[in-house]
Design a protein around this motif. Sequence first.
Motif, PDB file in Angstrom:
ATOM      1  N   SER A 134     -32.465  27.766 -11.145  1.00 62.35           N
ATOM      2  CA  SER A 134     -32.035  29.119 -11.497  1.00 62.35           C
ATOM      3  C   SER A 134     -33.196  29.770 -12.232  1.00 62.35           C
ATOM      4  O   SER A 134     -33.630  29.258 -13.269  1.00 62.35           O
ATOM      5  N   SER A 178     -29.887  20.571 -11.741  1.00 62.17           N
ATOM      6  CA  SER A 178     -30.452  21.919 -11.618  1.00 62.17           C
ATOM      7  C   SER A 178     -31.272  22.200 -12.878  1.00 62.17           C
ATOM      8  O   SER A 178     -30.976  21.668 -13.948  1.00 62.17           O
ATOM      9  N   HIS A 194     -31.994  22.204  -7.254  1.00 60.62           N
ATOM     10  CA  HIS A 194     -31.497  23.561  -7.512  1.00 60.62           C
ATOM     11  C   HIS A 194     -32.273  24.140  -8.685  1.00 60.62           C
ATOM     12  O   HIS A 194     -32.507  23.444  -9.677  1.00 60.62           O
ATOM     13  N   ASN A 196     -31.039  32.381  -7.905  1.00 59.10           N
ATOM     14  CA  ASN A 196     -30.760  30.971  -7.632  1.00 59.10           C
ATOM     15  C   ASN A 196     -31.317  30.489  -6.305  1.00 59.10           C
ATOM     16  O   ASN A 196     -31.221  31.190  -5.292  1.00 59.10           O
TER      17      ASN A 196
END
Length: 378
Positions: free
Chosen positions: A197, A166, A195, A249
């Motif tokens: 954020s 991520s 992923h 997210n």
Amino acid sequence: MQRSAGVYVHFPYCLAKCPYCDFASYVPPGPPGTGAKGIDHAGYADAVLRELAARAPSFEGRRIESVFFGGGTPSLWEPRELGRVLAGICASLDVSPDVEVTVECNPTSLDEERARALLAAGVGRLSIGVQSLDDARLRTLGRLHDASGARRALEDARRAGVPRVSGDLIFGLPEQSPEQARDEALALVDLGLSHVSAYQLTIEPGTRFGELARRGRLPLADEGAVAESFLAIDEALGARGLAHYEISNYARPGEQARHNLGYWRGDEYLGLGTAAYGFVLEGEDDGVRYRNDPLPDRYLAGAPDTREPIDGAARARERIMLGLRMAEGVDLGRALTPERERALGWLEGRGRVVREGMRLRIPPSAWLWTDDTAARLF
Ligand code: SF4
């Protein structure tokens, strides 16, 4: 049914303090430039393991679905010592065979060798603090790495064979256009991440940026441009196949951060280490939140935690506040009081919430007002 829970381990050291950071993070002891050598790696692991032994009985009967090493910069921790703590967790708690184990990393303390060592210790997911892929913006944020360092760290993680990676991104910097925010998010995901954020830069009191802002010496971003950046990132990452599953997210299918989903759903979590919070239920609805001493020296010396009882009403407020951050929303259950029913009527009339049976969620078109919506239901 066995309850799901997570474990959070806080590692409180960073090579430098970022000017926007209000986390419990400290430059390691020792003369300037000592870096991670000033950290008592084994001593810190011993202290965390002592705490684990004391707290494990209160998590009997829970199935541990996730372990998260956060900070601070846990990628500075010698992987051998981090691995010793992880092995201790697996030996003393009922840990799921497919537990998600995440380590937060900074590009300055992650290379292929370290990524391999973390994998060998049982880590399966790295969350890398990229923050930006633009050198000028990284300098504004006071980061120690540049864009090429961030790319190299991501490439090293990939080459080491880390299955889940991520990347963190900060948007809403002054003079950053929505198009630039979008392009950075796209560049990040095109580096092969599953992923992302994406956090809005917030100016917190007690930080260097907070102090500059108080004196009127920090350029601030235009609120309209920040909102447009949020929407531009949402659109761009959606087009690349990442679901916007929580306000900050985005994930490819099956790649959501299970650990964070546990927080937002109100699950219990065992917190270990300096400044760590934990939450344990002591009945159907009532529980206790504790926080460890926020200073490493005092934590290492065995300072006691502080405790706050959380009754059913407080838990309902938290579940609503956190649950509304997720696309899946929150099950209101017994939290549906007459006052909330009235507030819901007002919110539904304005398209700010959608109710399906007892489940309440905020439609993506109204995510920009999430804080206000949650406050009206508090
Ligand atoms: S690296 Fe992360 S935890 Fe450390 S000072 Fe910067 S923002 Fe805070």
